[in-house]
Scaffold this active site. Structure first.
Site, PDB file in Angstrom:
ATOM      1  N   HIS A 122      43.619   4.678  11.429  1.00 15.12           N
ATOM      2  CA  HIS A 122      44.858   4.779  10.652  1.00 15.12           C
ATOM      3  C   HIS A 122      45.862   5.694  11.345  1.00 15.12           C
ATOM      4  CE1 HIS A 122      42.790   3.514   6.656  1.00 15.12           C
ATOM      5  NE2 HIS A 122      43.324   2.482   7.273  1.00 15.12           N
TER       6      HIS A 122
ATOM      7  N   ARG B 255      49.399  -7.795 -18.123  1.00 16.20           N
ATOM      8  CA  ARG B 255      48.342  -6.767 -17.973  1.00 16.20           C
ATOM      9  C   ARG B 255      47.035  -7.340 -17.421  1.00 16.20           C
ATOM     10  NH1 ARG B 255      49.640  -4.659 -23.192  1.00 16.20           N
ATOM     11  NH2 ARG B 255      51.169  -2.994 -22.984  1.00 16.20           N
TER      12      ARG B 255
ATOM     13  N   HIS C 249      45.594  -3.772  12.510  1.00 12.15           N
ATOM     14  CA  HIS C 249      44.632  -2.914  11.830  1.00 12.15           C
ATOM     15  C   HIS C 249      43.268  -3.007  12.536  1.00 12.15           C
ATOM     16  CE1 HIS C 249      42.676  -0.873   8.546  1.00 12.15           C
ATOM     17  NE2 HIS C 249      41.824  -1.878   8.415  1.00 12.15           N
TER      18      HIS C 249
ATOM     19  N   GLU D 159      35.999  -5.456  11.790  1.00  9.63           N
ATOM     20  CA  GLU D 159      35.343  -5.077  10.529  1.00  9.63           C
ATOM     21  C   GLU D 159      33.869  -5.508  10.566  1.00  9.63           C
ATOM     22  OE1 GLU D 159      36.875  -3.088   8.591  1.00  9.63           O
ATOM     23  OE2 GLU D 159      38.998  -3.429   9.042  1.00  9.63           O
TER      24      GLU D 159
ATOM     25  N   GLU E  40      35.405   3.985  -5.319  1.00  6.13           N
ATOM     26  CA  GLU E  40      35.505   4.798  -4.101  1.00  6.13           C
ATOM     27  C   GLU E  40      35.388   6.305  -4.378  1.00  6.13           C
ATOM     28  OE1 GLU E  40      37.667   3.923   0.050  1.00  6.13           O
ATOM     29  OE2 GLU E  40      38.983   3.980  -1.656  1.00  6.13           O
TER      30      GLU E  40
ATOM     31  N   HIS F  36      38.068   4.349  10.602  1.00  5.72           N
ATOM     32  CA  HIS F  36      39.387   4.179   9.999  1.00  5.72           C
ATOM     33  C   HIS F  36      40.232   5.453  10.011  1.00  5.72           C
ATOM     34  CE1 HIS F  36      37.726   0.367   8.877  1.00  5.72           C
ATOM     35  NE2 HIS F  36      38.772   0.007   8.170  1.00  5.72           N
TER      36      HIS F  36
ATOM     37  N   LYS G   8      40.394  -4.237  -4.227  1.00  2.00           N
ATOM     38  CA  LYS G   8      41.571  -3.403  -3.959  1.00  2.00           C
ATOM     39  C   LYS G   8      42.773  -4.328  -3.849  1.00  2.00           C
ATOM     40  CE  LYS G   8      39.715   0.564  -1.498  1.00  2.00           C
ATOM     41  NZ  LYS G   8      39.728   1.267  -0.209  1.00  2.00           N
TER      42      LYS G   8
ATOM     43  N   ARG H 173      31.462   4.360  -0.861  1.00  2.00           N
ATOM     44  CA  ARG H 173      32.425   3.359  -0.386  1.00  2.00           C
ATOM     45  C   ARG H 173      33.213   3.881   0.815  1.00  2.00           C
ATOM     46  NH1 ARG H 173      35.981  -0.902  -4.066  1.00  2.00           N
ATOM     47  NH2 ARG H 173      37.009  -1.889  -2.295  1.00  2.00           N
TER      48      ARG H 173
ATOM     49  N   ASN I 168      34.973   3.170   5.699  1.00  7.02           N
ATOM     50  CA  ASN I 168      36.077   3.686   6.509  1.00  7.02           C
ATOM     51  C   ASN I 168      35.617   4.190   7.871  1.00  7.02           C
ATOM     52  OD1 ASN I 168      38.362   3.280   4.887  1.00  7.02           O
ATOM     53  ND2 ASN I 168      37.684   4.918   3.535  1.00  7.02           N
TER      54      ASN I 168
ATOM     55  N   LYS J 254      29.476  -5.685   2.513  1.00  3.55           N
ATOM     56  CA  LYS J 254      30.619  -5.087   1.801  1.00  3.55           C
ATOM     57  C   LYS J 254      30.338  -5.072   0.299  1.00  3.55           C
ATOM     58  CE  LYS J 254      35.223  -4.223   0.888  1.00  3.55           C
ATOM     59  NZ  LYS J 254      36.608  -4.287   1.243  1.00  3.55           N
TER      60      LYS J 254
HETATM   61  N1  LIG Z   1      42.101  -5.117  -0.092  1.00  7.46           N
HETATM   62  C1  LIG Z   1      41.319  -4.618   0.837  1.00  7.46           C
HETATM   63  O1  LIG Z   1      40.207  -4.123   0.571  1.00  7.46           O
HETATM   64  C2  LIG Z   1      41.754  -4.691   2.266  1.00  7.46           C
HETATM   65  C3  LIG Z   1      40.823  -4.438   3.304  1.00  7.46           C
HETATM   66  C4  LIG Z   1      41.242  -4.570   4.627  1.00  7.46           C
HETATM   67  C5  LIG Z   1      42.551  -4.919   4.908  1.00  7.46           C
HETATM   68  N2  LIG Z   1      43.427  -5.153   3.879  1.00  7.46           N
HETATM   69  C6  LIG Z   1      44.807  -5.557   4.149  1.00  7.46           C
HETATM   70  O2  LIG Z   1      44.773  -6.849   4.759  1.00  7.46           O
HETATM   71  C7  LIG Z   1      45.975  -7.020   5.522  1.00  7.46           C
HETATM   72  C8  LIG Z   1      45.621  -7.660   6.856  1.00  7.46           C
HETATM   73  O3  LIG Z   1      45.019  -8.895   6.610  1.00  7.46           O
HETATM   74  P1  LIG Z   1      44.942 -10.043   7.724  1.00  7.46           P
HETATM   75  O4  LIG Z   1      44.445  -9.448   8.982  1.00  7.46           O
HETATM   76  O5  LIG Z   1      44.226 -11.174   7.120  1.00  7.46           O
HETATM   77  O6  LIG Z   1      46.487 -10.335   8.009  1.00  7.46           O
HETATM   78  P2  LIG Z   1      47.539 -11.400   7.438  1.00  7.46           P
HETATM   79  O7  LIG Z   1      47.292 -11.708   6.022  1.00  7.46           O
HETATM   80  O8  LIG Z   1      48.865 -10.870   7.827  1.00  7.46           O
HETATM   81  O9  LIG Z   1      47.214 -12.697   8.316  1.00  7.46           O
HETATM   82  C9  LIG Z   1      47.331 -12.643   9.713  1.00  7.46           C
HETATM   83  C10 LIG Z   1      48.106 -13.849  10.268  1.00  7.46           C
HETATM   84  O10 LIG Z   1      47.265 -14.998  10.165  1.00  7.46           O
HETATM   85  C11 LIG Z   1      48.003 -16.073   9.599  1.00  7.46           C
HETATM   86  N3  LIG Z   1      46.989 -16.935   8.974  1.00  7.46           N
HETATM   87  C12 LIG Z   1      46.283 -16.706   7.833  1.00  7.46           C
HETATM   88  N4  LIG Z   1      45.339 -17.643   7.686  1.00  7.46           N
HETATM   89  C13 LIG Z   1      45.458 -18.500   8.726  1.00  7.46           C
HETATM   90  C14 LIG Z   1      44.759 -19.656   9.124  1.00  7.46           C
HETATM   91  N5  LIG Z   1      43.709 -20.111   8.445  1.00  7.46           N
HETATM   92  N6  LIG Z   1      45.167 -20.297  10.243  1.00  7.46           N
HETATM   93  C15 LIG Z   1      46.224 -19.810  10.974  1.00  7.46           C
HETATM   94  N7  LIG Z   1      46.896 -18.708  10.667  1.00  7.46           N
HETATM   95  C16 LIG Z   1      46.522 -18.051   9.551  1.00  7.46           C
HETATM   96  C17 LIG Z   1      49.025 -15.418   8.711  1.00  7.46           C
HETATM   97  O11 LIG Z   1      50.135 -16.245   8.490  1.00  7.46           O
HETATM   98  C18 LIG Z   1      49.387 -14.185   9.519  1.00  7.46           C
HETATM   99  O12 LIG Z   1      50.360 -14.509  10.475  1.00  7.46           O
HETATM  100  C19 LIG Z   1      46.616  -5.647   5.634  1.00  7.46           C
HETATM  101  O13 LIG Z   1      47.728  -5.587   4.773  1.00  7.46           O
HETATM  102  C20 LIG Z   1      45.530  -4.695   5.143  1.00  7.46           C
HETATM  103  O14 LIG Z   1      46.074  -3.545   4.523  1.00  7.46           O
HETATM  104  C21 LIG Z   1      43.050  -5.038   2.590  1.00  7.46           C
END
Ligand SMILES: NC(=O)c1ccc[n+]([C@@H]2O[C@H](COP(=O)([O-])OP(=O)(O)OC[C@H]3O[C@@H](n4cnc5c(N)ncnc54)[C@H](O)[C@@H]3O)[C@@H](O)[C@H]2O)c1
Length: 363
Positions: free
Chosen positions: A252, A122, A265, A186, A237, A248, A144, A241, A245, A227
């Site tokens: 989306h 938990r 994204h 972003e 949210e 977005h 999130k 918040r 978006n 942020k």
């Molecule tokens: N929680 C939230 O508030 C929130 C906000 C925005 C996006 N997200 C989520 O985040 C995700 C996208 O995140 P992302 O863009 O970081 O993608 P990701 O985590 O898929 O990383 C992108 C690529 O970069 C590579 N990588 C990571 N760090 C690296 C480094 N230092 N050097 C070389 N390669 C590296 C990974 O292996 C991957 O291939 C989505 O699932 C989205 O829904 C969440």
């Protein structure tokens, strides 16, 4: 007649976001003061583990017993299946309520690690070590967490705040150009909704080689501050918040219609911001998309032409989580730095915004 008991639960939590280069000592000092357990679980992106093994192992040598769980790269890792596997492994090895889970990677790894930490026993302590630009400025902040479901993205999850975030820009040395550009969307969003000076900063930075220099640390820090300010004003949210978006609702819809994975994204958000700015302009707000022009070519270079049409994109916008009583709600700009929520009942203007934007990307 029933008796009523009032219960007030304070959700206020505080944590620090460290931004800089080579944060190993800060990380160890933080863990020393915080975690009595000699054990830690590290949920880490497989590419990051491969590219930064030394750095990561040095970081973790504070703990006597470290278990690494690697996350295959890609959005498909944000799944119930992998969450289940990790929870099983962790419970079989054994942990206490004070044993931390440390998520090292991009947003995929962070969202998954966060959900594991939120649910096992938990809730156990969580530390984020974001390694992509997007994770540093966005996904590691705000709590999130979650995984995807076959019916849509991020449909299973919870709000769960970390104990700290360590954004060490040294990790960005190995980040591919396309991921810098993805994360930059972003930052451009923060420029549009809070601090327009970031447009100029980014314009200078992106026309030089993309390496993690200290000026990037400043931009990342400012973005993380924006942020966290917005999240603090509205943790769950319920109102402001939603400003995060901006772009977005359009973005989306484009991700959905193109098929998840066909467009990143960040690319979708960039396209969405052009559409939302055009829409704002048509309502006579003093904004137009020239602020985004210096970045357009970078996005176009890495994106395939957009094949979606306005009709199907508008249909897809109706499944946005901000839709209320079947009315699409958009984040628009009164002016740069001044967003607001708008209930959109002008289908013609939506169509026009999409046509304008699609043309811009396809010409
Ligand atoms: N929680 C939230 O508030 C929130 C906000 C925005 C996006 N997200 C989520 O985040 C995700 C996208 O995140 P992302 O863009 O970081 O993608 P990701 O985590 O898929 O990383 C992108 C690529 O970069 C590579 N990588 C990571 N760090 C690296 C480094 N230092 N050097 C070389 N390669 C590296 C990974 O292996 C991957 O291939 C989505 O699932 C989205 O829904 C969440």
């Amino acid at each position: 007649m029933s008796n009523i008991i009032d219960i007030g639960i304070d959700l206020k939590q505080q944590y620090q976001i460290y931004v800089g280069q080579h944060l190993g000592e800060d990380f160890k000092a933080f863990c020393k003061g915080r975690y009595p357990s000699a054990k830690a679980f590290v949920i880490i992106d497989e590419n990051v583990y491969q590219l930064h093994e030394e750095r990561v192992k040095t970081l973790m040598d504070f703990f006597d017993e470290v278990h690494f769980l690697t996350v295959p790269q890609g959005e498909t890792s944000k799944s119930v299946k992998l969450w289940h596997r990790f929870v099983n492994e962790i419970l079989e090895i054994g942990l206490e309520r004070s044993t931390p889970i440390i998520g090292i990677g991009g947003g995929v790894t962070g969202d998954l690690a966060g959900f594991v930490a939120a649910t096992v026993l938990r809730g156990v302590p969580l530390v984020h070590v974001p390694t992509t630009l997007l994770a540093m400025v966005d996904s590691s902040i705000g709590g999130k967490t979650g995984v995807n479901h076959s019916t849509g993205k991020n449909l299973i999850g919870s709000f769960y705040q970390p104990d700290a975030v360590f954004a060490d820009i040294a990790f960005l040395e190995t980040l591919e150009e396309s991921e810098w550009i993805t994360g930059m969307a972003e930052i451009l969003k923060y420029a549009a909704i809070r601090n327009p000076k970031l447009f100029g900063e980014l314009d200078e930075l992106v026309h030089q080689p993309l390496t993690p220099k200290s000026r990037w640390a400043d931009v990342i820090e400012e973005s993380a501050r924006i942020k966290s300010d917005i999240v603090q004003e509205d943790t769950l949210e319920a109102g402001k918040r939603a400003y995060l978006n901006f772009g977005h609702t359009f973005g989306h819809a484009l991700e959905k219609v193109s098929g998840y994975g066909a467009i990143t994204h960040g690319e979708a958000v960039f396209v969405g911001m052009i559409a939302a700015t055009y829409f704002s302009d048509q309502l006579d707000h003093p904004v137009d998309d020239t602020r985004f022009s210096p970045f357009l070519a970078l996005y176009k270079k890495q994106m395939s032409p957009l094949s979606a049409n306005a009709e199907e994109l508008i249909e897809a916008m109706k499944s946005d989580k901000k839709v209320k009583n079947n009315i699409i709600r958009l984040v628009l700009l009164n002016d740069w730095g001044s967003p607001y929520l708008y209930s959109c009942e002008q289908r013609a203007l939506l169509e026009e915004s999409w046509s304008y934007t699609l043309k811009k990307f396809n010409q």
